[in-house]
Write an enzyme that holds these catalytic residues in place. Structure first.
Site, PDB file in Angstrom:
ATOM      1  N   GLU A  30     -51.791  19.639   5.623  1.00 30.35           N
ATOM      2  CA  GLU A  30     -51.086  18.942   6.699  1.00 30.35           C
ATOM      3  C   GLU A  30     -50.656  19.960   7.749  1.00 30.35           C
ATOM      4  O   GLU A  30     -49.582  20.576   7.603  1.00 30.35           O
ATOM      5  CB  GLU A  30     -49.825  18.252   6.150  1.00 30.35           C
ATOM      6  N   HIS A  42     -43.479  19.343   1.253  1.00 30.27           N
ATOM      7  CA  HIS A  42     -43.716  18.760   2.576  1.00 30.27           C
ATOM      8  C   HIS A  42     -43.028  19.635   3.628  1.00 30.27           C
ATOM      9  O   HIS A  42     -41.928  20.141   3.396  1.00 30.27           O
ATOM     10  CB  HIS A  42     -43.194  17.323   2.622  1.00 30.27           C
TER      11      HIS A  42
HETATM   12  P1  PGA Z   1     -47.917  11.172   9.792  1.00 30.14           P
HETATM   13  O1  PGA Z   1     -47.185  11.909   8.577  1.00 30.14           O
HETATM   14  O2  PGA Z   1     -49.108  10.427   9.227  1.00 30.14           O
HETATM   15  O3  PGA Z   1     -46.874  10.231  10.361  1.00 30.14           O
HETATM   16  O4  PGA Z   1     -48.345  12.204  10.773  1.00 30.14           O
HETATM   17  C1  PGA Z   1     -47.918  12.496   7.551  1.00 30.14           C
HETATM   18  C2  PGA Z   1     -46.985  13.191   6.589  1.00 30.14           C
HETATM   19  O5  PGA Z   1     -45.950  13.714   7.025  1.00 30.14           O
HETATM   20  O6  PGA Z   1     -47.249  13.244   5.381  1.00 30.14           O
END
Ligand code: PGA
Length: 254
Positions: free
Chosen positions: A175, A99
């Site tokens: 992401e 992440h």
């Molecule tokens: P968010 O986070 O949906 O609050 O943008 C997603 C993540 O960090 O996995």
């Protein structure tokens, strides 16, 4: 029939232990109903300390529990770390790795993340590998270069000696860092480009691996209907919006 999406929730460190347990307890029946009446799969990723209680609470239901990280080591003098083996012993089937918050806060490298990937697959836990570019990289048109780089070491490992059973789904969560917690969402055109590239790329890495592709970053009940249209998308990694049960329910049902 509607496509079956997977919803993986990342609760980060937003709730303390009592709050995590209360959140689940107060929405327990509704969570189970949501997982039964819908084609979608739900995986909750609480903090480490809540994993075992949640696994017990959701035993014999469709809801599954995942972790937000694991150690890159198997065993040994690594104070404070949690090995994949223990997660597996608890019945944890999924684990987020790489992440962007961990890459930044804990200075995790692609090498570290590859070691975690190896640990998880060896204990039959599905990795949820997060990759994504910064705003600056996005604006310079470098997204695909960044993703290629983030996938490189794992690709090499799979091409050399890492064997992954087809029965173990391997998740890649795209992401974009600039989208996490900001309310900003990439355009559908950008997502179509990225997911068609990712689909081809994962097939090239190994066409005998059960790859699943996720999108994460500011997903909510308003924008999800559009994102669901993106080809090759298997589900979502949801942060903030997963901690409002009514919002989450609408997302799963939309
Ligand atoms: P968010 O986070 O949906 O609050 O943008 C997603 C993540 O960090 O996995």
């Amino acid at each position: 029939m509607d496509k079956n999406f997977i919803f993986i929730t990342n609760w980060k460190m937003k709730l303390n232990f009592d709050e995590e347990i209360n959140f689940v307890t107060s929405n327990y029946d509704a969570f189970i109903q949501l997982s039964e009446t819908n084609n979608s799969k739900i995986v909750l990723c609480p903090s480490f300390i809540s994993i075992y209680p949640l696994i017990q609470m959701f035993k014999e239901t469709n809801i599954e529990i995942g972790a937000q990280d694991c150690s890159k080591h198997n065993k040994g003098a690594f104070t404070g770390q949690i090995p994949a083996q223990s997660l597996s012993l608890l019945g944890c089937k999924y684990c987020i790795i790489g992440h962007s918050e961990r890459r930044k806060e804990n200075h995790e490298t692609n090498y570290d993340i590859t070691q975690k990937f190896i640990q998880l697959t060896s204990y039959k836990i599905s990795p949820i590998l997060c990759i994504g570019e910064s705003l600056e990289e996005f604006e310079k048109g470098k997204a695909i270069n960044v993703l290629t780089n983030q996938l490189q070491e794992i690709t090499q490992k799979i091409n050399s000696d890492l064997k992954i059973s087809y029965y173990l789904p391997v998740y890649i969560a795209y992401e974009p860092i600039w989208s996490i917690g900001t309310g900003k969402i990439p355009t559908l055109d950008h997502l179509e480009t990225i997911f068609s590239w990712l689909f081809n790329q994962t097939q090239k890495i190994s066409n005998s691996t059960n790859w699943k592709l996720l999108y994460g970053g500011s997903v909510n009940n308003e924008n999800i209907k559009n994102i669901k249209k993106v080809q090759n998308l298997d589900g979502f990694l949801v942060g903030g919006a997963s901690l409002d049960f009514q919002e989450f329910k609408k997302m799963v049902k939309s």
